[in-house]
Design a protein around this motif. Sequence first.
Motif, mmCIF file in Angstrom:
data_model
loop_
_atom_site.group_PDB
_atom_site.id
_atom_site.type_symbol
_atom_site.label_atom_id
_atom_site.label_comp_id
_atom_site.label_asym_id
_atom_site.label_seq_id
_atom_site.Cartn_x
_atom_site.Cartn_y
_atom_site.Cartn_z
ATOM 1 N N ASP A 1 0.814 -1.223 0.000
ATOM 2 C CA ASP A 1 0.000 0.000 0.000
ATOM 3 C C ASP A 1 0.848 1.274 0.000
ATOM 4 N N SER B 1 -16.551 -4.988 1.140
ATOM 5 C CA SER B 1 -15.482 -4.823 2.146
ATOM 6 C C SER B 1 -15.058 -3.370 2.201
ATOM 7 N N ASP C 1 -11.547 -0.758 3.093
ATOM 8 C CA ASP C 1 -10.118 -0.550 3.382
ATOM 9 C C ASP C 1 -10.023 0.803 4.099
#
Length: 315
Positions: free
Chosen positions: A158, A252, A254
């Motif tokens: 990331d 989902s 993040d």
Amino acid sequence: MSPAAPAPRPISHSEFVDSTDLLSDPVALRARAAEDGYLFFRRRLPADEILAMRREMLAVVDKYGWRQPGQDDLGGLIDYDAINRLSEEEMHRTDVGVTEAAYHDVQRLERFHRLPHHPRLREIYEQLFGRAVLVHPRHIARLVTPHTCMVPTPPHQDYPYIQGTTNTWTAWFPIGECPRSLGGLAVLRRSHVHGYLPVQPAKGAGGFAVPLCPAETEWVEGDYGLGDVLTFPCHTVHKALRCQFKDRIRLSMDVRYQPADEPVEQRSLNPHCPLTWEEIYRDWQRDDLKYYWKKFPLQMSPWDDGYLTPRRRIC
Ligand SMILES: O=C(O)CCC(=O)C(=O)O
């Protein structure tokens, strides 16, 4: 004679280890994080909060006619033909699994911006950092539909996408149960020790992958239950597993956390879409989370394009 290149180590797969018992012991928690490059917590978020979020995200999916009829408001069955009537170009505008209009609807949800501040999530980072925590306001929702152009998120770190401090952590949690057959997130154990790894263009969210070579040894994965949370620092390599179904959505989130006294890059304070904060805040009931990051004396750091510039990697 030059020494022979070391033989590549075999790739293995293991299960997430639950670190809930270490939350009361920051020294042990940090030691495990330093050793494994990830932490996993079973049932960290209350099930009712996850289900409420799921209901609101699915209402958006429903609004655009992509959900199969005849299921309750928590059912994730998708109309394959309806979603596949959308063009690839339209899907690639977001890369999260739905169109830009639907993604903007999700980004406007107050609950979507409130959940990352839940005290049971914050507690993880308060223990890990031992000082004030900055929750990045740039949250990402994944609504991974069975559109034919959707491919699993490739192995990546990331840091190139977030920058700022290398002490930024991602929290990834499904909005609903997520057995690995639905395509949850997996991490490459101990990959954080390599630091930054150069990237190559790849299909899937983000558009870049790290070629794994010697780093690839132990993928850790699991079946996520309601409220389970995976977290890892921004040099840990991770990827999505392939969804085995043609008629289900994987929802989902993040979210990123960092110590508030370390550098942050401006994009982490911007919405994850072209909307302004004012547009996102328009229908909110409460004001307490609007521009909350402005109360910190933040140290800003510049963006560096070099991290997302493909380079040849010598294995
Ligand atoms: O959910 C996904 O497919 C990708 C998530 C991810 O890579 C991240 O949280 O950094």
